[in-house]
Design an enzyme around this catalytic site. Structure first.
Site, PDB file in Angstrom:
ATOM      1  N   SER A 213       0.826  -1.192   0.000  1.00 19.37           N
ATOM      2  CA  SER A 213       0.000   0.000   0.000  1.00 19.37           C
ATOM      3  C   SER A 213       0.868   1.253   0.000  1.00 19.37           C
ATOM      4  CB  SER A 213      -0.895  -0.012   1.237  1.00 19.37           C
ATOM      5  OG  SER A 213      -1.264   1.301   1.562  1.00 19.37           O
ATOM      6  N   ARG A 214       0.312   2.302  -0.603  1.00 15.71           N
ATOM      7  CA  ARG A 214       1.016   3.590  -0.624  1.00 15.71           C
ATOM      8  C   ARG A 214       1.261   4.125   0.777  1.00 15.71           C
ATOM      9  NH1 ARG A 214      -2.217   6.347  -5.639  1.00 15.71           N
ATOM     10  NH2 ARG A 214      -2.519   4.335  -6.607  1.00 15.71           N
TER      11      ARG A 214
ATOM     12  N   ASP B 239      21.842  30.786  -7.820  1.00 14.96           N
ATOM     13  CA  ASP B 239      21.221  30.412  -9.086  1.00 14.96           C
ATOM     14  C   ASP B 239      21.608  31.389 -10.183  1.00 14.96           C
ATOM     15  OD1 ASP B 239      19.256  29.286 -10.919  1.00 14.96           O
ATOM     16  OD2 ASP B 239      18.106  31.098 -10.507  1.00 14.96           O
TER      17      ASP B 239
ATOM     18  N   ILE C  40      20.174  22.991 -17.921  1.00 17.62           N
ATOM     19  CA  ILE C  40      20.328  24.159 -18.814  1.00 17.62           C
ATOM     20  C   ILE C  40      19.550  23.847 -20.084  1.00 17.62           C
ATOM     21  CG2 ILE C  40      21.941  25.492 -20.267  1.00 17.62           C
ATOM     22  CD1 ILE C  40      24.031  25.229 -18.048  1.00 17.62           C
TER      23      ILE C  40
ATOM     24  N   GLY D 174      14.066  24.057 -18.957  1.00 22.46           N
ATOM     25  CA  GLY D 174      12.907  24.667 -18.284  1.00 22.46           C
ATOM     26  C   GLY D 174      11.736  24.890 -19.223  1.00 22.46           C
TER      27      GLY D 174
ATOM     28  N   CYS E  22      11.948  28.250 -20.764  1.00 18.38           N
ATOM     29  CA  CYS E  22      13.337  28.563 -21.084  1.00 18.38           C
ATOM     30  C   CYS E  22      13.496  28.547 -22.594  1.00 18.38           C
ATOM     31  CB  CYS E  22      14.199  27.479 -20.460  1.00 18.38           C
ATOM     32  SG  CYS E  22      15.853  27.393 -21.109  1.00 18.38           S
TER      33      CYS E  22
ATOM     34  N   THR F   8      16.751  29.173 -23.883  1.00 13.57           N
ATOM     35  CA  THR F   8      18.211  29.166 -24.061  1.00 13.57           C
ATOM     36  C   THR F   8      18.642  28.317 -25.251  1.00 13.57           C
ATOM     37  OG1 THR F   8      18.623  29.599 -21.737  1.00 13.57           O
ATOM     38  CG2 THR F   8      20.380  28.487 -22.925  1.00 13.57           C
TER      39      THR F   8
ATOM     40  N   ALA G 281      20.078  38.995 -24.917  1.00 16.69           N
ATOM     41  CA  ALA G 281      18.848  38.605 -25.601  1.00 16.69           C
ATOM     42  C   ALA G 281      17.965  37.944 -24.549  1.00 16.69           C
ATOM     43  CB  ALA G 281      19.167  37.613 -26.708  1.00 16.69           C
TER      44      ALA G 281
ATOM     45  N   ALA H 291       4.507   5.019  -7.200  1.00 22.92           N
ATOM     46  CA  ALA H 291       5.694   4.534  -7.930  1.00 22.92           C
ATOM     47  C   ALA H 291       6.527   3.638  -7.022  1.00 22.92           C
ATOM     48  CB  ALA H 291       6.523   5.716  -8.423  1.00 22.92           C
TER      49      ALA H 291
END
Ligand code: 5GP
Length: 337
Positions: free
Chosen positions: A25-26, A130, A181, A184, A187, A189, A288, A316
């Site tokens: 069980s969870r 960050d 990188i 996201g 993002c 990039t 940019a 899971a």
């Protein structure tokens, strides 16, 4: 354990296959985890998810809700010292709410810490550093100086996506390294620069390097569902950071836009034109925009999303015989789909 013939993978490229399990069980699954910070020799206990330090995500209101679930919050860089003091006096818990900096001067960092300590009698325990490009020398210098000044503070720094980057930041004094990188949700990039790395491969390779130093990584970017959270832990992440999945909630405070009877909330990248205009007054002419602005359907309170994610992780674990989040890594085997 994971051999994909050198193919680099994203969360969507794999599944984790089920195994005979002792957990029926969870309810039997324990989500609390302990994470050791090797340089500062502190440890952290809780559910190793972290809200991203983005506008409308890493807010104090978000932190108040997350701390009830022992989930952490990389708090937006743009709160003042006075706002921190006020929130701490209202009960914001520094075990789960982390000060976030970028390429700041040590003077600025020290001022925040000493102001908070003197006005609240509470000492910050964990800092997040960050920057979009964690490879630049100036960044590892900031980490090195901060580590010298604050030997006992837990430091998480990023972002990088390779073992080389992990090694540089750990050797500079980080306990944990933030990885991602180009992955996201808001993002751009990769489109603007051609730089990036498929996130799950980055997690697998970077966590291997971090483990060599008894350190850990934070998987940051690209998590769309609770399944992706599980896959990030399976790849070796210590923490998983959430931006868009935690966006669109009341606690983020983003303005609401109504379109055809549906309500949406804004989410923008922290390197987007919107963010730069808001925080710096303009987009510097040598830069940019590397972020987008999107509308996310209003999801109500963050409590809804938290129960969904935690339910997904518990479930899971019962499929792979993992008693807790820490065991997901040892018990998981990926298959390419
Ligand atoms: P998400 O969980 O939404 O997929 O990803 C969140 C992460 O995206 C953040 O924690 C941060 O690392 C990254 N991010 C946030 N804003 C921007 C941006 O404007 N540009 C880029 N390149 N990455 C961003």
């Amino acid at each position: 354990m994971f051999d994909f013939n050198n193919k680099k993978i994203n969360f969507d490229d794999v599944l984790i296959y089920p195994k005979a399990s002792r957990y029926n069980s969870r309810k039997e699954i324990i989500l609390d985890s302990k994470i050791n910070f090797p340089k500062s020799r502190v440890s952290w206990t809780g559910i190793p998810l972290m809200a991203s330090n983005m506008d409308f995500v890493g807010t104090f209101s978000m932190g108040f809700k997350l701390q009830k679930h022992y989930i952490s919050n990389a708090v937006s860089k743009f709160y003042t010292k006075e706002e921190w003091v006020q929130s701490i006096n209202e009960g914001l818990n520094l075990d789960y709410n982390f000060l976030t900096f970028g390429l700041d001067e040590i003077k600025t960092i020290s001022k925040y810490i000493s102001h908070i300590t003197s006005k609240t009698n509470k000492v910050p325990k964990f800092l997040v550093f960050d920057v979009p490009n964690g490879y630049i020398k100036k960044f590892s210098d900031v980490i090195e100086i901060t580590r010298k000044e604050f030997p006992k503070l837990g430091i998480i720094a990023g972002n990088v996506v390779t073992a080389e980057g992990v090694k540089i930041l750990i050797e500079s004094g980080a306990d944990g390294v933030k990885v991602g990188i180009g992955s996201g949700s808001v993002c751009s990039t990769t489109d603007v620069t051609g730089i990036g790395y498929p996130q799950l491969s980055a997690v697998i390779e970077c966590s291997k390097e971090a483990k060599r130093h008894n350190a850990f990584i934070v998987s940051d970017g690209g998590i769309k569902t609770s399944a992706d959270v599980v896959k990030a832990f399976a790849g070796g992440a210590g923490y998983v950071m959430l931006g868009s999945l935690f966006s669109g909630h009341i606690e983020g405070g983003a303005p609401i836009t109504k379109i055809k009877n549906k309500e949406y909330r804004t989410l923008y990248g922290m390197s987007s034109t919107q963010a730069m205009n808001k925080h710096y007054g303009n987009v510097a002419d040598y830069r940019a925009s590397e972020g987008q602005s999107i509308l996310v359907e209003d999801k109500g309170t963050i409590e809804n999303t938290i129960s969904q994610i935690l339910g997904g992780i518990r479930s899971a674990c019962t499929y792979i015989d993992a008693k807790n989040i820490g065991e997901i890594y040892e018990k998981s085997d990926f298959i390419l789909v």
